[in-house]
Design an enzyme around this catalytic site. Structure first.
Site, PDB file in Angstrom:
ATOM      1  CB  CYS A 151      48.651  28.933  53.202  1.00 41.83           C
ATOM      2  SG  CYS A 151      49.228  30.292  52.166  1.00 41.83           S
ATOM      3  CD  GLN A 155      53.553  40.524  34.330  1.00 43.18           C
ATOM      4  OE1 GLN A 155      53.310  39.456  34.896  1.00 43.18           O
ATOM      5  NE2 GLN A 155      52.611  41.220  33.705  1.00 43.18           N
ATOM      6  CE1 TYR A 187      43.935  51.228  32.414  1.00 42.55           C
ATOM      7  CE2 TYR A 187      44.214  50.342  30.209  1.00 42.55           C
ATOM      8  CZ  TYR A 187      43.408  50.893  31.182  1.00 42.55           C
ATOM      9  OH  TYR A 187      42.073  51.098  30.916  1.00 42.55           O
ATOM     10  CD  GLU A 212      50.505  53.419  35.552  1.00 44.42           C
ATOM     11  OE1 GLU A 212      49.898  53.355  36.645  1.00 44.42           O
ATOM     12  OE2 GLU A 212      50.447  52.526  34.676  1.00 44.42           O
ATOM     13  CB  CYS A 253      46.403  39.068  35.319  1.00 41.99           C
ATOM     14  SG  CYS A 253      45.606  40.441  36.187  1.00 41.99           S
TER      15      CYS A 253
END
Length: 425
Positions: free
Chosen positions: A86, A258, A287, A311, A382
């Site tokens: 995986c 999140q 965003y 957005e 991120c």
């Protein structure tokens, strides 16, 4: 006379001393002068690595035998982790302390290499998952030709058929996606609220028609994913409910939120601390998704202040408008962030938060923001590489990096969530 060394073929095994960590869940070794990016190993180890990919400049490989182990090595908690298995996790063979240390080193290296900033980075643990397991509230499964759901292997469309995922939230596991048949489906996403009891399953048909779908093993909404990413309810509601700082947020089941249950609360507090909003100020939330940061900022600036959100995803715009309908000081615009900032070129704003996708904000957004005479900018990211790129662009426009925090919002994987505070120099 020296003889040019032949590059190893795919499948060949080579012995390596692993030197350090690289962005993306890799470690770095060398086969002579050739750089080798290796998974399933740790800095300082001596391993036998099997070549999985060749380019003109480097090799990719999996460590298939550890000859000298690092003291940070632990037994992987998942039996599906390892070479050729995986691909959902990168660091199950490393202690959590070592995982966070390596992530901090990666962020620091990206800042140094791309932005020219020399700074140590400590990655903070999020509450609620001390063993690094059971946190992922959204899991996407591939489905094979026989209708069996599984998780994709690393850099592959091949599936690993698992009966459990140790990093999946318990409410995701309760849905039983891998135990159900999914004929006529190409992909299934399982979603659970990290702060409430809602669950959903989103199926993407492999053809034009939606086949009959199985009922999840726990009560859940069932949705169909349409082309372009939009979703359509088949059974139950389209969204799930999340709760942060006493406020309820409706989030489209297929929308962004999140994935770690503690991340939304932690990041909201960190953004408020960084921006230090004051009553009467004008704040931007770019965003803005379902309105997480806009809601917190609106309460901080009060009725005499303003929060302007942007957005691009239609369902998220609708959710944000619904979630913040009791706050008249909030205005949510749907559309491209760069285009909206051009329209707001004369807007006098004080502070801004942006949480762009992995590709980052980019030069047009950075240029527009730095022209608005903002005092403080909180940048949530991120991806350390695109964050460093944009920090360098902000620096050229006169904004310095005052602070950077990093959070282990994705234990067992190479991903890390960062919050950079930029202030006018």
């Amino acid at each position: 006379m020296s003889v040019a060394r032949t590059m190893p073929e795919i499948g060949a095994r080579i012995e390596l001393r692993v030197e350090g960590v690289a962005h993306g869940g890799w470690c770095v070794g060398r086969d002579g002068d050739l750089v080798v990016f290796v998974r399933h190993t740790l800095p300082g180890e001596r391993v036998i690595a099997q070549v999985t990919e060749r380019t003109k400049r480097f090799l990719r490989a999996d460590a298939v035998e550890v000859l000298e182990a690092s003291p940070d090595r632990v037994e992987a908690p998942c039996r599906f982790a390892g070479p050729g298995r995986c691909g959902g996790c990168d660091w199950q063979h490393a202690s959590l302390e070592a995982q966070r240390r390596m992530k901090g080193e990666v962020v620091a290296e990206q800042l140094r290499r791309i932005a020219g900033i020399d700074r140590e980075v400590a990655v903070e643990e999020l509450p609620g998952t001390p063993d690094g397991l059971g946190w992922r509230t959204r899991v996407r499964y591939g489905v094979d030709a026989e209708g069996r759901a599984g998780l994709r292997r690393h850099r592959s469309h091949e599936l690993e058929h698992v009966d459990t995922c140790v990093i999946a939230h318990p409410e995701v596991e309760r849905l039983g996606v891998t135990r159900l048949p999914w004929p006529g489906v190409s992909e299934v996403e399982a979603v659970a609220s990290g702060s409430g009891g809602d669950r959903a399953v989103i199926a993407a048909p492999s053809g034009k028609r939606l086949p009959a779908l199985p009922r999840p093993e726990a009560s859940a909404a069932v949705l169909r994913r349409l082309k372009g990413g939009r979703t359509q309810a088949v059974r139950g509601r389209k969204g799930i409910r999340e709760y942060v700082s006493g406020r309820e947020y409706r989030v489209a089941a297929g929308g962004f939120w999140q994935v770690h249950p503690a991340a939304a609360e932690t990041l909201t507090a960190a953004v408020l601390e960084a921006l230090a909003p004051e009553p009467g100020q004008t704040a931007l939330d770019l965003y803005c998704g379902a309105g997480l940061f806009a809601g917190a900022l609106a309460e901080a600036v009060g009725e005499d202040g303003r929060v302007m959100g942007v957005e691009g995803q239609h369902e998220a715009v609708r959710d944000a408008a619904h979630n913040l309908r009791d706050l008249p000081q909030v205005r949510i615009e749907g559309g491209d962030v760069a285009a909206q900032l051009r329209e707001w070129s004369d807007l006098r704003a004080d502070i801004a938060v942006l949480d762009p996708p992995r590709a980052g904000a980019g030069p047009e957004v950075v240029s527009a923001l730095t022209a608005m005479r903002l005092r403080r900018i909180a940048y949530v990211s991120c991806d350390p590489a695109t964050l460093a790129r944009d920090i360098a662009a902000f620096a050229e426009a006169g904004f310095r990096l005052e602070n950077l925090r990093a959070f282990d919002a994705f234990p067992m994987t190479h991903h890390v969530e960062c919050l950079a505070l930029l202030v006018k120099a």
